[in-house]
Design a protein around this motif. Structure first.
Motif, PDB file in Angstrom:
ATOM      1  N   MET A  20      15.323  24.454  29.150  1.00 37.25           N
ATOM      2  CA  MET A  20      16.739  24.328  29.462  1.00 37.25           C
ATOM      3  C   MET A  20      17.519  25.401  28.696  1.00 37.25           C
ATOM      4  N   PRO A  21      18.348  26.201  29.389  1.00 39.82           N
ATOM      5  CA  PRO A  21      19.008  27.346  28.746  1.00 39.82           C
ATOM      6  C   PRO A  21      20.197  26.936  27.881  1.00 39.82           C
ATOM      7  N   ALA A  22      20.354  27.648  26.788  1.00 39.80           N
ATOM      8  CA  ALA A  22      21.483  27.444  25.882  1.00 39.80           C
ATOM      9  C   ALA A  22      21.669  28.720  25.071  1.00 39.80           C
ATOM     10  N   TRP A  23      22.699  28.743  24.244  1.00 41.90           N
ATOM     11  CA  TRP A  23      22.957  29.860  23.338  1.00 41.90           C
ATOM     12  C   TRP A  23      22.836  29.377  21.907  1.00 41.90           C
ATOM     13  N   PHE A  24      22.126  30.158  21.095  1.00 45.48           N
ATOM     14  CA  PHE A  24      21.987  29.847  19.677  1.00 45.48           C
ATOM     15  C   PHE A  24      22.938  30.741  18.901  1.00 45.48           C
ATOM     16  N   VAL A  25      23.863  30.111  18.156  1.00 44.46           N
ATOM     17  CA  VAL A  25      24.889  30.849  17.416  1.00 44.46           C
ATOM     18  C   VAL A  25      24.494  30.841  15.948  1.00 44.46           C
ATOM     19  N   LEU A  26      24.091  32.006  15.417  1.00 42.56           N
ATOM     20  CA  LEU A  26      23.599  32.063  14.053  1.00 42.56           C
ATOM     21  C   LEU A  26      24.446  32.930  13.133  1.00 42.56           C
ATOM     22  N   GLY A  27      25.468  33.582  13.653  1.00 39.56           N
ATOM     23  CA  GLY A  27      26.379  34.324  12.794  1.00 39.56           C
ATOM     24  C   GLY A  27      27.404  33.402  12.164  1.00 39.56           C
ATOM     25  N   TYR A  28      27.642  33.566  10.872  1.00 36.01           N
ATOM     26  CA  TYR A  28      28.593  32.706  10.167  1.00 36.01           C
ATOM     27  C   TYR A  28      29.987  32.800  10.805  1.00 36.01           C
ATOM     28  N   ARG A  29      30.437  34.007  11.074  1.00 32.71           N
ATOM     29  CA  ARG A  29      31.783  34.176  11.642  1.00 32.71           C
ATOM     30  C   ARG A  29      31.875  33.540  13.027  1.00 32.71           C
ATOM     31  N   GLU A  30      30.793  33.640  13.797  1.00 30.13           N
ATOM     32  CA  GLU A  30      30.815  33.076  15.147  1.00 30.13           C
ATOM     33  C   GLU A  30      30.804  31.542  15.098  1.00 30.13           C
ATOM     34  N   VAL A  31      30.003  30.962  14.195  1.00 28.32           N
ATOM     35  CA  VAL A  31      30.017  29.506  14.045  1.00 28.32           C
ATOM     36  C   VAL A  31      31.394  29.035  13.584  1.00 28.32           C
ATOM     37  N   HIS A  32      31.983  29.767  12.653  1.00 31.99           N
ATOM     38  CA  HIS A  32      33.320  29.418  12.172  1.00 31.99           C
ATOM     39  C   HIS A  32      34.334  29.500  13.310  1.00 31.99           C
ATOM     40  N   HIS A  33      34.220  30.525  14.145  1.00 31.03           N
ATOM     41  CA  HIS A  33      35.146  30.701  15.266  1.00 31.03           C
ATOM     42  C   HIS A  33      35.029  29.540  16.257  1.00 31.03           C
ATOM     43  N   ILE A  34      33.801  29.147  16.569  1.00 26.50           N
ATOM     44  CA  ILE A  34      33.592  28.051  17.523  1.00 26.50           C
ATOM     45  C   ILE A  34      34.162  26.747  16.983  1.00 26.50           C
ATOM     46  N   THR A  35      33.810  26.424  15.750  1.00 27.82           N
ATOM     47  CA  THR A  35      34.228  25.138  15.194  1.00 27.82           C
ATOM     48  C   THR A  35      35.720  25.090  14.906  1.00 27.82           C
ATOM     49  N   ASN A  36      36.347  26.249  14.817  1.00 26.74           N
ATOM     50  CA  ASN A  36      37.776  26.315  14.525  1.00 26.74           C
ATOM     51  C   ASN A  36      38.620  26.326  15.789  1.00 26.74           C
ATOM     52  N   ASN A  37      37.980  26.366  16.953  1.00 28.63           N
ATOM     53  CA  ASN A  37      38.719  26.476  18.214  1.00 28.63           C
ATOM     54  C   ASN A  37      38.200  25.473  19.235  1.00 28.63           C
ATOM     55  N   PRO A  38      38.480  24.180  19.017  1.00 30.45           N
ATOM     56  CA  PRO A  38      37.982  23.157  19.947  1.00 30.45           C
ATOM     57  C   PRO A  38      38.593  23.268  21.337  1.00 30.45           C
ATOM     58  N   GLN A  39      39.718  23.966  21.465  1.00 26.52           N
ATOM     59  CA  GLN A  39      40.304  24.131  22.792  1.00 26.52           C
ATOM     60  C   GLN A  39      39.468  25.072  23.653  1.00 26.52           C
ATOM     61  N   TRP A  40      38.623  25.878  23.043  1.00 23.59           N
ATOM     62  CA  TRP A  40      37.746  26.798  23.784  1.00 23.59           C
ATOM     63  C   TRP A  40      36.293  26.340  23.798  1.00 23.59           C
ATOM     64  N   PHE A  41      35.902  25.639  22.738  1.00 26.58           N
ATOM     65  CA  PHE A  41      34.520  25.167  22.621  1.00 26.58           C
ATOM     66  C   PHE A  41      34.576  23.680  22.292  1.00 26.58           C
ATOM     67  N   ALA A  42      34.356  22.854  23.298  1.00 28.56           N
ATOM     68  CA  ALA A  42      34.655  21.429  23.196  1.00 28.56           C
ATOM     69  C   ALA A  42      33.389  20.602  22.975  1.00 28.56           C
ATOM     70  N   ARG A  43      33.585  19.307  22.696  1.00 26.34           N
ATOM     71  CA  ARG A  43      32.482  18.430  22.322  1.00 26.34           C
ATOM     72  C   ARG A  43      31.991  17.520  23.442  1.00 26.34           C
ATOM     73  N   ASP A  44      32.756  17.317  24.487  1.00 30.29           N
ATOM     74  CA  ASP A  44      32.325  16.400  25.541  1.00 30.29           C
ATOM     75  C   ASP A  44      31.147  17.016  26.295  1.00 30.29           C
ATOM     76  N   CYS A  45      29.966  16.413  26.126  1.00 28.86           N
ATOM     77  CA  CYS A  45      28.744  16.976  26.697  1.00 28.86           C
ATOM     78  C   CYS A  45      28.741  16.973  28.220  1.00 28.86           C
ATOM     79  N   ARG A  46      29.616  16.199  28.827  1.00 29.69           N
ATOM     80  CA  ARG A  46      29.665  16.159  30.289  1.00 29.69           C
ATOM     81  C   ARG A  46      30.225  17.446  30.875  1.00 29.69           C
ATOM     82  N   ARG A  47      30.707  18.344  30.001  1.00 31.94           N
ATOM     83  CA  ARG A  47      31.142  19.666  30.464  1.00 31.94           C
ATOM     84  C   ARG A  47      29.956  20.579  30.792  1.00 31.94           C
ATOM     85  N   TRP A  48      28.763  20.227  30.357  1.00 34.84           N
ATOM     86  CA  TRP A  48      27.592  21.082  30.535  1.00 34.84           C
ATOM     87  C   TRP A  48      27.388  21.382  32.021  1.00 34.84           C
ATOM     88  N   ASN A  49      27.265  22.650  32.335  1.00 32.91           N
ATOM     89  CA  ASN A  49      27.168  23.040  33.747  1.00 32.91           C
ATOM     90  C   ASN A  49      25.833  22.689  34.398  1.00 32.91           C
TER      91      ASN A  49
END
Length: 414
Positions: A48-77
């Motif tokens: 099953m395809p996914a993206w692995f985010v291993l850069g500190y700045r990128e993880v910080h960016h994702i977790t700091n912007n829930p309006q762009w990267f959300a938690r509801d798993c039903r969004r999975w395409n």
């Protein structure tokens, strides 16, 4: 390659992020993947395809912007294409819990949890942790040998949480065993989870009738007006979130203090290095290695990759912590540096003050052991210690030790 992965053209050379060999040397794996950038295409179980985010700045960016990267798993395409028996269903199967809530609903639920935990008396918590730790040590102190994982580190979190939940002492052993079993992957896990769920339902009913100075009673009385079902499922989330990560945090810290020369010197002399060792583990051997995850709200660019709406992003917390751009060079550098990602970040990180309470539990467990077993040493070569084969959690199977046997205090007449 599965049909799902075939629809991801960037995943033709994706890294297979599953299988026993993938967890043999996670540090080497992350270093190898880092050569491909801060965001890497991966295939989870079943390709099953996914993206692995291993850069500190990128993880910080994702977790700091829930309006762009959300938690509801039903969004999975590809959510509707995930089989019901997929091994990672426990991570992505939607439940009406705080884990998958978003926006105002998440603030309501997480706020009630945070406020209930904030009211925990820290002095009483330390005393509770010390009492639990002492009782466990009493059980093996006369043997001169112990496994500090199964007999100690893994036992403490659930026992302490059960007391914070106001459970009667008589109910704690059975609940603790069911919590352990529910987190396994064998056939007993489902039945154990059902028993834990039923116990939380009964606990909530009991707290309606007899409220006390405990977490469930505070959640029921909170202005957020949580329903009974919401309290039950969020208590289950707290129990699960506390057990394996905190147990592994204690175990990994004890391992570090026993094998690392810089720490083992002070291990024999007292408590002075416990806090540094705990923080060092969060940077270098964090219990929660990787976390599923976030789902892209819209098409975007991240780390030089094109992320599509609904794509799954796996947060590489351990990899972010060891990003060469942010990693402290030694424990002396990391001792006061709390900028690691081990508890997540942003509104979907561990709700404050959960990290502080977890640290109190872990630190007390380490300090009590040092006090009680001042000459404890490893009973096996460090290289023989085996890590559990998981890319999600970092923890040992066993941590065998030897020490001078003594009588428990009640038998010694003290």
């Amino acid at each position: 390659m599965t049909r799902e992965a075939a629809h991801y053209p960037d995943h033709t050379d994706a890294v297979r992020f599953y299988g026993p060999q993938i967890a043999e040397d996670p540090a080497a794996l992350y270093q190898q993947m880092r050569q491909r950038g801060p965001v890497v295409p991966i295939l989870l179980d079943g390709d099953m395809p996914a993206w692995f985010v291993l850069g500190y700045r990128e993880v910080h960016h994702i977790t700091n912007n829930p309006q762009w990267f959300a938690r509801d798993c039903r969004r999975w395409n590809i959510y509707d294409q995930i089989p019901g028996d997929w091994p990672l269903i426990p991570y992505v199967g939607w439940t009406p819990s705080v884990m998958f809530a978003e926006g105002a609903e998440h603030h309501r639920r997480a706020g009630a949890i945070g406020d209930a935990l904030h009211e925990v008396n820290r002095t009483e918590l330390i005393a509770t942790c010390a009492k639990v730790a002492d009782r466990l040590i009493d059980g093996f102190v006369g043997n001169g040998t112990a496994d500090l994982i199964t007999e100690y580190a893994y036992q403490i979190p659930a026992r302490v949480i059960a007391r914070l939940f106001g459970l009667p002492d008589a109910d704690v052993p059975a609940l603790v065993q069911d919590v352990f079993d529910s987190l396994d992957s064998d056939d007993n896990a489902a039945q154990a989870h059902q028993r834990v769920h039923a116990r939380m339902q009964q606990l909530v009913a009991d707290k309606h009738a007899h409220p006390g100075r405990d977490v469930p009673s505070r959640m029921l009385a909170h202005p957020a007006q949580l329903t009974d079902d919401e309290v039950v499922i969020d208590l289950l989330v707290m129990m699960a979130a506390a057990q394996a990560p905190t147990g592994n945090w204690i175990g990994n810290t004890l391992r570090l203090m026993l094998v690392d020369d810089e720490f083992s010197v002070t291990l024999q002399g007292g408590r002075s290095s416990a806090a540094q060792a705990l923080n060092e583990v969060l940077w270098k051997d964090t219990p929660t290695q990787n976390f599923i995850g976030r789902w892209a709200v819209q098409d975007c660019q991240l780390g030089g990759r094109t992320i599509r709406k609904g794509d799954l992003l796996v947060l590489g917390l351990a990899a972010a912590n060891t990003d060469p751009q942010v990693l402290p060079h030694s424990h002396s550098d990391s001792g006061n540096n709390r900028a690691h990602m081990s508890f997540g970040h942003g509104e979907h990180g561990c709700p404050w003050p959960a990290p502080e309470l977890a640290e109190t539990i872990a630190k007390t467990a380490v300090e009590v052991l040092i006090d009680r077993l001042p000459d404890v040493t490893l009973a096996a070569p460090p290289d023989d210690l085996q890590w559990r084969p998981s890319v999600w959690m970092r923890g040992l199977f066993t941590l065998p030790v030897v020490f001078t046997p003594t009588l428990p205090p009640h038998q010694a007449g003290r």
